[in-house]
Design an enzyme around this catalytic site. Structure first.
Site, PDB file in Angstrom:
ATOM      1  N   HIS A   1       0.845  -1.200   0.000  1.00 29.82           N
ATOM      2  CA  HIS A   1       0.000   0.000   0.000  1.00 29.82           C
ATOM      3  C   HIS A   1       0.872   1.238   0.000  1.00 29.82           C
ATOM      4  O   HIS A   1       1.253   1.751   1.066  1.00 29.82           O
ATOM      5  CB  HIS A   1      -0.927  -0.029   1.223  1.00 29.82           C
ATOM      6  CG  HIS A   1      -1.866   1.136   1.316  1.00 29.82           C
ATOM      7  ND1 HIS A   1      -2.867   1.218   2.252  1.00 29.82           N
ATOM      8  CD2 HIS A   1      -1.973   2.272   0.591  1.00 29.82           C
ATOM      9  CE1 HIS A   1      -3.529   2.341   2.100  1.00 29.82           C
ATOM     10  NE2 HIS A   1      -2.998   3.020   1.098  1.00 29.82           N
TER      11      HIS A   1
ATOM     12  N   HIS B   1       1.325   4.890  -2.686  1.00 30.73           N
ATOM     13  CA  HIS B   1       0.890   5.595  -3.909  1.00 30.73           C
ATOM     14  C   HIS B   1       2.108   6.168  -4.610  1.00 30.73           C
ATOM     15  O   HIS B   1       2.880   6.930  -3.999  1.00 30.73           O
ATOM     16  CB  HIS B   1      -0.090   6.707  -3.537  1.00 30.73           C
ATOM     17  CG  HIS B   1      -1.288   6.194  -2.805  1.00 30.73           C
ATOM     18  ND1 HIS B   1      -2.465   5.878  -3.437  1.00 30.73           N
ATOM     19  CD2 HIS B   1      -1.470   5.905  -1.492  1.00 30.73           C
ATOM     20  CE1 HIS B   1      -3.335   5.433  -2.537  1.00 30.73           C
ATOM     21  NE2 HIS B   1      -2.764   5.434  -1.354  1.00 30.73           N
TER      22      HIS B   1
ATOM     23  N   HIS C   1      -9.558   1.377  -1.105  1.00 28.61           N
ATOM     24  CA  HIS C   1      -9.472   2.161   0.125  1.00 28.61           C
ATOM     25  C   HIS C   1     -10.855   2.217   0.775  1.00 28.61           C
ATOM     26  O   HIS C   1     -11.824   2.641   0.141  1.00 28.61           O
ATOM     27  CB  HIS C   1      -9.033   3.594  -0.170  1.00 28.61           C
ATOM     28  CG  HIS C   1      -7.559   3.752  -0.377  1.00 28.61           C
ATOM     29  ND1 HIS C   1      -6.879   3.095  -1.370  1.00 28.61           N
ATOM     30  CD2 HIS C   1      -6.631   4.473   0.301  1.00 28.61           C
ATOM     31  CE1 HIS C   1      -5.598   3.430  -1.298  1.00 28.61           C
ATOM     32  NE2 HIS C   1      -5.421   4.261  -0.303  1.00 28.61           N
TER      33      HIS C   1
ATOM     34  N   GLU D   1     -11.075   4.408   6.163  1.00 31.28           N
ATOM     35  CA  GLU D   1     -10.096   5.427   6.565  1.00 31.28           C
ATOM     36  C   GLU D   1     -10.883   6.685   6.965  1.00 31.28           C
ATOM     37  O   GLU D   1     -10.880   7.078   8.109  1.00 31.28           O
ATOM     38  CB  GLU D   1      -9.126   5.716   5.409  1.00 31.28           C
ATOM     39  CG  GLU D   1      -8.064   6.762   5.726  1.00 31.28           C
ATOM     40  CD  GLU D   1      -7.272   7.230   4.486  1.00 31.28           C
ATOM     41  OE1 GLU D   1      -7.783   7.116   3.353  1.00 31.28           O
ATOM     42  OE2 GLU D   1      -6.157   7.763   4.678  1.00 31.28           O
TER      43      GLU D   1
ATOM     44  N   ASP E   1       1.925   4.422   2.568  1.00 30.51           N
ATOM     45  CA  ASP E   1       0.868   5.240   1.967  1.00 30.51           C
ATOM     46  C   ASP E   1       1.453   6.340   1.062  1.00 30.51           C
ATOM     47  O   ASP E   1       1.432   6.201  -0.159  1.00 30.51           O
ATOM     48  CB  ASP E   1      -0.036   5.821   3.064  1.00 30.51           C
ATOM     49  CG  ASP E   1      -1.478   5.978   2.612  1.00 30.51           C
ATOM     50  OD1 ASP E   1      -1.806   5.544   1.491  1.00 30.51           O
ATOM     51  OD2 ASP E   1      -2.280   6.538   3.384  1.00 30.51           O
ATOM     52  N   ASP E   2       1.945   7.418   1.650  1.00 22.09           N
ATOM     53  CA  ASP E   2       2.532   8.536   0.891  1.00 22.09           C
ATOM     54  C   ASP E   2       3.737   9.020   1.701  1.00 22.09           C
ATOM     55  O   ASP E   2       3.676  10.051   2.386  1.00 22.09           O
ATOM     56  CB  ASP E   2       1.510   9.668   0.738  1.00 22.09           C
ATOM     57  CG  ASP E   2       0.217   9.172   0.115  1.00 22.09           C
ATOM     58  OD1 ASP E   2       0.192   8.952  -1.095  1.00 22.09           O
ATOM     59  OD2 ASP E   2      -0.761   8.968   0.868  1.00 22.09           O
TER      60      ASP E   2
HETATM   61  N1  ADE Z   1      -4.386   8.918  -2.206  1.00 15.96           N
HETATM   62  C1  ADE Z   1      -3.151   9.053  -1.744  1.00 15.96           C
HETATM   63  N2  ADE Z   1      -3.111   8.779  -0.423  1.00 15.96           N
HETATM   64  C2  ADE Z   1      -4.370   8.458  -0.037  1.00 15.96           C
HETATM   65  C3  ADE Z   1      -4.977   8.066   1.193  1.00 15.96           C
HETATM   66  N3  ADE Z   1      -4.281   7.960   2.339  1.00 15.96           N
HETATM   67  N4  ADE Z   1      -6.295   7.845   1.184  1.00 15.96           N
HETATM   68  C4  ADE Z   1      -6.999   7.963   0.062  1.00 15.96           C
HETATM   69  N5  ADE Z   1      -6.473   8.304  -1.112  1.00 15.96           N
HETATM   70  C5  ADE Z   1      -5.165   8.552  -1.169  1.00 15.96           C
HETATM   71 ZN    ZN Z   2      -3.574   4.896   0.441  1.00 16.68          ZN
END
Ligand code: ADE
Ligand code: ZN
Length: 328
Positions: A11, A13, A191, A194, A271-272
């Site tokens: 997971h 992006h 997703h 969250e 995630d990011d």
């Molecule tokens: N796109 C990038 N990061 C995300 C996240 N944490 N939740 C939903 N979409 C995303």
């Molecule tokens: Zn994500």
């Protein structure tokens, strides 16, 4: 000190892996001015709440213009992961973001694939691609992305996913996109849980998915937690992302340990990463330090991730062979 176990990430992006200095480098290479308000006075990505984070993410992505840019982002991320002991990463790639800057699906995909090949050759880490729709770009675009993903015989494209604004664009509305992707044989993840509660995770379980990204707010419904465990769904959790974005007030409030104790299958993701000060190695460290997981517990997480990966069986067997039975 990072836990000394092989790591797997399902997971993350792809645009969200590029740190500010790489985004600045790409902007300069493409002769673009950096978008205003993208970075704060410390040179970090600037955002407030989650929707503002999504806007900042889109701004950063707007300077990624060429296949070579995507190659560099992919390669540099995988190299960093290999440096932390990761052996396999599934990268969530968004053709919508590429299309927004005029890059064709083919150039986008070939750039990512080249980054994976180069990282594999030079750093011994394997990567595969999830083609992702962005729910707040609307159903029509999600259908386009699903059809595109389904049309691809590409050895590195193994799955379909959907990210974006969960609360504003509920899972249920995208069932057709998932039917298209799943019918083509792609693995599917979404997703959910969250920014919406258990009802969103429940809706996700009605899609043809085997994995759920985040899924952590299932904890608000014990019956749902039991169902996730019984049916073997895998939650690709990102504790640091959740804490930094404010889904939970702190690691002590994060439900990962309770989900694990309830028998839910879990993996870790960043995630990011530069947005949240996260790395895949760091998520393993969070599990050890904040949740008290032993190295053997972390090996179980890695094995769960390999089992849940969407890559071919031969690669899964190779990856399992790289994971020791125990760290003792
Ligand atoms: N796109 C990038 N990061 C995300 C996240 N944490 N939740 C939903 N979409 C995303
Ligand atoms: Zn994500």
């Amino acid at each position: 000190m990072l836990p000394n176990v092989p790591k797997v990430e399902l997971h993350v992006h792809l645009e969200g892996t590029a740190p500010p200095e790489l985004i600045q480098r790409l902007a300069a290479r493409n002769r673009l001015r950096l978008p205003e308000r993208l970075l704060n006075e410390h040179g970090r990505f600037h955002y407030g709440d989650f929707l503002d984070f999504l806007r900042t993410y889109d701004l950063a992505a707007s300077v990624i213009r060429t296949g070579e840019d995507y190659r560099d982002i992919t390669y540099e991320y995988l190299r960093a992961c290999a440096g932390e002991g990761a052996v396999y990463v599934e990268l969530t790639a968004s053709p919508d973001h590429a299309a927004l800057v005029g890059l064709s699906d083919e150039e986008h995909l070939e750039g990512v694939a080249q980054g994976i090949r180069d990282a594999s050759r030079e750093h011994g880490i394997e990567g595969r691609i999830l083609i992702s729709a962005v729910r707040n770009f609307g159903l029509e675009q999600a259908l386009r992305v699903a059809r595109y993903a389904a049309s691809l015989p590409h050895p590195y494209v193994v799955g379909f996913s959907m990210a974006g604004d969960e609360a504003g664009h509920p899972v249920d509305g995208f069932a057709e996109a998932y039917e298209i992707a799943a019918a083509s044989g792609l693995g599917c993840t979404v997703h959910a849980g969250e920014w919406s509660g258990p009802e969103s995770v429940r809706a996700a379980t009605r899609l043809p998915v085997t994995r759920i990204d985040h899924g952590v707010r299932a904890i608000e419904d014990p019956w749902l937690v039991a169902e996730l465990a019984d049916r073997g769904f895998v939650l690709n959790t990102c504790p640091t992302s959740n804490v930094v974005l404010g889904v939970f007030d702190g690691f002590e409030a994060h439900p990962l340990p309770r989900l694990r104790d309830a028998g839910v299958r879990l993996t870790l993701g960043s995630d990011d990463p530069p947005y949240f000060g996260a790395t895949i190695g760091g998520e393993y460290a969070v599990c050890a330090v904040q949740f008290g997981f032993s190295d053997d517990d972390l090996l179980t997480i890695t094995r769960t991730a390999i089992d849940a990966a969407f890559c071919e069986d031969a690669l899964k067997a190779d990856l399992h062979a790289r994971v020791p039975a125990t760290t003792a």
